[in-house]
Design an enzyme around this catalytic site. Structure first.
Site, PDB file in Angstrom:
ATOM      1  N   CYS A  11       3.558   8.783   0.156  1.00  0.00           N
ATOM      2  CA  CYS A  11       4.069   7.907   1.208  1.00  0.00           C
ATOM      3  C   CYS A  11       4.215   6.511   0.609  1.00  0.00           C
ATOM      4  O   CYS A  11       3.217   5.894   0.214  1.00  0.00           O
ATOM      5  CB  CYS A  11       3.106   7.892   2.393  1.00  0.00           C
ATOM      6  SG  CYS A  11       3.567   6.750   3.720  1.00  0.00           S
ATOM      7  N   HIS A  39       8.822   7.858  19.669  1.00  0.00           N
ATOM      8  CA  HIS A  39       7.607   7.474  20.402  1.00  0.00           C
ATOM      9  C   HIS A  39       7.803   7.224  21.894  1.00  0.00           C
ATOM     10  O   HIS A  39       6.818   7.056  22.613  1.00  0.00           O
ATOM     11  CB  HIS A  39       6.942   6.245  19.760  1.00  0.00           C
ATOM     12  CG  HIS A  39       6.735   6.387  18.286  1.00  0.00           C
ATOM     13  ND1 HIS A  39       6.180   7.515  17.720  1.00  0.00           N
ATOM     14  CD2 HIS A  39       7.035   5.553  17.255  1.00  0.00           C
ATOM     15  CE1 HIS A  39       6.137   7.364  16.404  1.00  0.00           C
ATOM     16  NE2 HIS A  39       6.657   6.204  16.092  1.00  0.00           N
ATOM     17  N   CYS A  71       6.466  -6.428   7.340  1.00  0.00           N
ATOM     18  CA  CYS A  71       7.532  -5.856   8.170  1.00  0.00           C
ATOM     19  C   CYS A  71       7.935  -6.884   9.217  1.00  0.00           C
ATOM     20  O   CYS A  71       7.108  -7.670   9.674  1.00  0.00           O
ATOM     21  CB  CYS A  71       7.048  -4.568   8.836  1.00  0.00           C
ATOM     22  SG  CYS A  71       8.349  -3.652   9.713  1.00  0.00           S
ATOM     23  N   CYS A  95       1.556  -0.562  15.364  1.00  0.00           N
ATOM     24  CA  CYS A  95       1.523  -0.426  13.909  1.00  0.00           C
ATOM     25  C   CYS A  95       0.895  -1.655  13.259  1.00  0.00           C
ATOM     26  O   CYS A  95       1.312  -2.791  13.525  1.00  0.00           O
ATOM     27  CB  CYS A  95       2.943  -0.226  13.381  1.00  0.00           C
ATOM     28  SG  CYS A  95       3.057  -0.087  11.585  1.00  0.00           S
ATOM     29  N   CYS A  97      -1.213   7.205   9.754  1.00  0.00           N
ATOM     30  CA  CYS A  97       0.036   6.673  10.282  1.00  0.00           C
ATOM     31  C   CYS A  97      -0.207   5.408  11.103  1.00  0.00           C
ATOM     32  O   CYS A  97      -1.023   5.393  12.025  1.00  0.00           O
ATOM     33  CB  CYS A  97       0.703   7.738  11.148  1.00  0.00           C
ATOM     34  SG  CYS A  97       2.308   7.244  11.784  1.00  0.00           S
ATOM     35  N   GLU A 155      10.514  -1.448   6.900  1.00  0.00           N
ATOM     36  CA  GLU A 155      11.620  -0.672   7.465  1.00  0.00           C
ATOM     37  C   GLU A 155      12.655  -0.416   6.364  1.00  0.00           C
ATOM     38  O   GLU A 155      13.353  -1.340   5.932  1.00  0.00           O
ATOM     39  CB  GLU A 155      12.257  -1.437   8.632  1.00  0.00           C
ATOM     40  CG  GLU A 155      13.607  -0.932   9.101  1.00  0.00           C
ATOM     41  CD  GLU A 155      13.624   0.543   9.461  1.00  0.00           C
ATOM     42  OE1 GLU A 155      14.430   1.281   8.855  1.00  0.00           O
ATOM     43  OE2 GLU A 155      12.847   0.970  10.340  1.00  0.00           O
ATOM     44  N   GLU A 192       0.826  -1.201   0.000  1.00  0.00           N
ATOM     45  CA  GLU A 192       0.000   0.000   0.000  1.00  0.00           C
ATOM     46  C   GLU A 192       0.864   1.257   0.000  1.00  0.00           C
ATOM     47  O   GLU A 192       1.984   1.263   0.521  1.00  0.00           O
ATOM     48  CB  GLU A 192      -0.935   0.015   1.218  1.00  0.00           C
ATOM     49  CG  GLU A 192      -2.019  -1.040   1.146  1.00  0.00           C
ATOM     50  CD  GLU A 192      -3.014  -0.972   2.296  1.00  0.00           C
ATOM     51  OE1 GLU A 192      -4.127  -1.506   2.124  1.00  0.00           O
ATOM     52  OE2 GLU A 192      -2.689  -0.402   3.358  1.00  0.00           O
ATOM     53  N   CYS A 252       6.433  -3.567  15.766  1.00  0.00           N
ATOM     54  CA  CYS A 252       6.054  -2.442  16.623  1.00  0.00           C
ATOM     55  C   CYS A 252       4.597  -2.634  17.046  1.00  0.00           C
ATOM     56  O   CYS A 252       3.737  -2.919  16.216  1.00  0.00           O
ATOM     57  CB  CYS A 252       6.238  -1.117  15.893  1.00  0.00           C
ATOM     58  SG  CYS A 252       7.955  -0.767  15.451  1.00  0.00           S
TER      59      CYS A 252
END
Length: 361
Positions: free
Chosen positions: A114, A229, A121, A128, A346, A173, A101, A125
Site C-alpha cells: 500500500c 462510504h 492530503c 481519515c 485503513c 489522492e 508512510e 475526509c
C-alpha cells in the site's frame, strides 16, 4: 582589495525525472555515447540502483560525470513496525526530509504493498487521519516507485514471498497527482522496469469525476477503486467534502465513461460507520448506485482515530449489510482490519511528528 573567485556549481538534475530519450540527449550533450543511456536506465529502473558507483558496467569517468550532473533522490526507510498480524508499516524519508508512510499487507494468497502518492492530503475526509494533515507536495514518480521496491524487499526478507499486488491507497489522492501516478505505474509495469502486471495494481480515489474520465481517455490497464462510504449526497458531503464538487450523479457519469473506454469493472470501498451509514436503507442506496457499472463492493472495517468521532458498525450490522448487497447480485467482500495495533489500518496513516526531523544518516 581582495578578489573573490567563486566556482559556479553545476546544478544537478534528478536523473529519474528524465525519459530514456531525454537521458540519451543529455549524455550526448556532455560528450558521452548515447547508447549508455539504456544501460543507465536499466540500472535505475530494472535493478533499482540508487548509487552511481554501483553501476559496474560504466567506466569510472562516466560515473563521476553522472555524479557531477545528476542526483538520485532515493527514498529510504526511516522506521518500520510489525503488527501482530504480520502487517508491516514503514515511514519513509524523502530527499527533502519530508516523511510518508506505506504498508506491506501479507495474506495467504497475496502480498500487497500500500503506497502513498502525496505528502499529506488536501481532501479533508472526516474519518481519515491523513485528511487532517496539510498537503505539502506531490510525490515524484520515482518516490512512488521506490516505496514499491522497498516494500517488495521487506516481503522477500521477512516472509520469503514476492510482492504480488500494489494499491495506491496510502497517504494522498492519486488523481490529484495524476502525471506522477501514471508515470510510476508505467515504470512499475514496464519490461525495462519492475515488469509487474497492470491488473495487479489498484488506484483508489475519493472521487474526482473529470480525472476518472481522463483515466478512461488514457485507457489505463490498472484497476480503479472508488472510496464511496455513502450512496447519498447529503451523507457523503458530510464525511467527504470533495463530494460537494463531485456529486454522486457526476461520479456515476464518469464511471460509466471509464468503463465504456476500458471495460474494467469498478471496486467500491465502503466503511460501515456505526449509526451513520449502517442501516438497510443505506444498503439499498448503495445497491442502486452499483447498478451504474459492473462492480464489486469491499466493505472495510473502520479503525477509529483520535481526531474523529466515527466508530465501526457492529458485526451483525455489517453482515446484514453485506448479505443484502449479495441478495441483489452484487459481489461483496468484508475486509477485516489489518495492522490496527500499529496504526497501519485503513484511514490511520499519518505522520505524527509535528516538527520536520533531521535526517539521521
Amino acid at each position: 582589495m581582495y578578489l573573490c573567485i567563486v566556482e559556479k556549481a553545476v546544478k544537478t538534475v534528478d536523473i529519474r525525472s528524465l525519459s530514456l530519450a531525454q537521458l540519451k540527449d543529455a549524455l550526448v550533450n556532455m560528450g558521452e555515447q548515447g547508447f549508455r543511456a539504456k544501460q543507465i536506465y536499466e540500472w535505475l529502473w530494472q535493478k533499482s540502483c540508487t548509487d552511481f558507483d554501483e553501476m559496474s558496467n560504466l567506466s569510472k569517468s562516466l560515473r563521476e560525470t553522472l555524479k557531477q550532473h545528476f542526483t538520485i533522490n532515493a527514498v529510504r526507510v526511516k522506521e518500520s513496525q510489525i503488527s501482530a498480524d504480520k502487517t508491516i508499516k514503514s515511514s519513509f524519508f524523502l530527499y527533502d526530509n519530508n516523511v510518508i508512510e506505506g504498508v506491506l499487507i501479507p495474506a495467504e494468497d497475496r502480498m500487497t504493498a500500500c503506497v502513498s502518492s502525496q505528502v499529506g492530503c488536501s481532501l479533508t475526509c472526516k474519518f481519515c487521519a491523513t485528511g487532517y494533515m496539510d498537503r505539502k507536495r506531490n510525490l515524484n514518480a520515482d518516490e512512488i516507485y521506490d516505496q514499491v521496491v522497498l516494500i517488495a524487499k521487506q516481503a522477500e526478507e521477512k516472509y520469503n514471498h514476492p510482492l504480488t499486488n500494489i494499491v495506491y491507497m496510502g497517504m494522498g489522492e492519486p488523481l490529484l497527482n495524476y502525471s506522477n501516478m501514471i508515470k510510476s505505474v508505467e515504470r512499475i509495469t514496464a519490461p525495462d522496469g519492475l515488469n509487474m502486471a497492470a491488473k495487479r495494481i489498484t488506484v483508489s480515489t475519493a472521487g474526482i469525476a473529470k480525472m476518472i474520465k481522463k483515466l478512461g481517455d488514457d485507457q489505463v490497464r490498472f484497476n480503479l477503486a472508488l472510496s464511496l462510504h455513502a450512496a447519498n449526497d447529503k451523507k457523503r458531503n458530510e464525511i467527504m467534502p470533495i463530494n460537494e464538487q463531485n456529486s454522486l450523479a457526476a461520479l456515476a457519469d464518469a464511471l460509466k465513461y471509464f468503463y465504456a473506454k476500458t471495460k474494467s469493472p469498478i471496486t467500491f470501498e465502503y466503511i460501515v460507520f456505526h449509526h451513520f451509514n449502517d442501516e438497510l436503507e443505506d444498503a439499498k442506496e448503495l445497491a442502486r448506485f452499483c447498478k451504474h457499472v459492473p462492480c464489486k463492493v469491499n466493505i472495510i472495517e473502520y479503525n477509529p482515530i483520535a481526531l474523529a468521532d466515527f466508530v465501526n458498525a457492529e458485526a451483525d450490522k455489517i453482515e446484514e449489510f453485506a448479505d443484502y448487497l449479495r441478495s441483489q447480485g452484487i459481489i461483496t467482500n468484508v475486509r477485516r482490519s489489518r495492522g490496527k495495533d500499529i496504526d497501519a489500518a485503513c484511514g490511520q496513516l499519518a505522520i505524527k511528528e509535528k516538527d520536520k526531523e533531521a535526517d539521521p544518516a
